[in-house]
Design an enzyme around this catalytic site. Structure first.
Site, PDB file in Angstrom:
ATOM      1  CB  CYS A   1     -15.840   0.047 -18.767  1.00 57.07           C
ATOM      2  SG  CYS A   1     -15.631  -1.346 -20.469  1.00 57.07           S
TER       3      CYS A   1
ATOM      4  CB  CYS B   1     -15.816  -5.054 -22.119  1.00 55.98           C
ATOM      5  SG  CYS B   1     -13.872  -4.131 -21.584  1.00 55.98           S
TER       6      CYS B   1
ATOM      7  CD  GLU C   1      -2.910  -1.453   0.512  1.00 60.06           C
ATOM      8  OE1 GLU C   1      -2.991  -0.494  -0.485  1.00 60.06           O
ATOM      9  OE2 GLU C   1      -3.976  -2.138   0.504  1.00 60.06           O
TER      10      GLU C   1
HETATM   11 ZN    ZN Z   1     -14.039  -2.324 -19.994  1.00 61.11          ZN
END
Ligand code: ZN
Length: 205
Positions: free
Chosen positions: A184, A152, A93
């Site tokens: 996206c 996708c 992190e």
């Molecule tokens: Zn995508």
């Protein structure tokens, strides 16, 4: 897959960075490298910033519960004090650490230590996250891991926030974030903007 370099003669220190979006397997890859060093009887220490309290306080815990003990520290300067006699330092992190982290890991590498750093390269707005860009610049070895976009099936590079909290640091898991490919991710931002604009228009009416 990352393969450690071969050395002839004197070993010197170096810096490795594992970066990527959320759910890309960064911590799993960090743990894989650290466990192999441990099996080779190298002294391994793992640190994480104190801000990350999602899981057990003393553990670097990856999402599949494959964990290694770690020490939470408030500032990267603590690394210099806590790594006496250590061969390999793992940092998880890293995006939440202070901006002195790059300088401090360089000092450790000069002492001959191997440093393996895992962290988010971008925040939920797609901006370089904390000290990560500087760490990427100074590292000898960089591995960018990817998640899979659930919309996708392409490689996901971005961490999309599903809630409308505005702070850069909002800790959370699958309830708050999902990995997305570039397309996206941007489609989602455009849709969110429209929804927010419509909300605003309704309020104004
Ligand atoms: Zn995508």
């Amino acid at each position: 897959m990352f393969l450690e370099p071969h050395f002839k003669g004197q070993r010197s220190g170096w810096i490795e960075v594992i970066c990527g979006s959320m759910f890309s397997g960064k911590t799993e890859e960090l743990i894989r490298r650290l466990k192999r060093a441990k099996i080779a009887n190298q002294k391994v220490e793992i640190f994480k910033p104190k801000v990350d309290k999602r899981y057990d306080d003393a553990n670097v815990v990856s999402h599949d519960a494959n964990s290694i003990l770690s020490t939470p520290i408030e500032h990267s300067s603590k690394l210099l004090l806590l790594t006496e006699g250590v061969n390999v330092v793992g940092i998880d992190e890293a995006q939440f650490f202070d901006m002195d982290l790059p300088e401090n890991v360089q000092k450790l590498a000069l002492r001959g230590l191997r440093i393996i750093i895992a962290g988010l390269d971008m925040d939920f707005k797609g901006r370089p996250f904390g000290p990560m860009p500087n760490l990427l610049a100074i590292a000898e070895y960089i591995t960018k891991v990817h998640a899979i976009c659930p919309h996708c099936g392409n490689l996901a590079t971005h961490s999309y926030r599903l809630t409308d909290e505005g702070d850069t640091v909002v800790l959370g898991e699958k309830d708050r974030y999902e990995p997305r490919c570039r397309t996206c991710y941007h489609m989602g931002n455009i849709l969110d903007l429209r929804v927010n604009n419509e909300k605003g228009e309704k309020k104004n009416k």
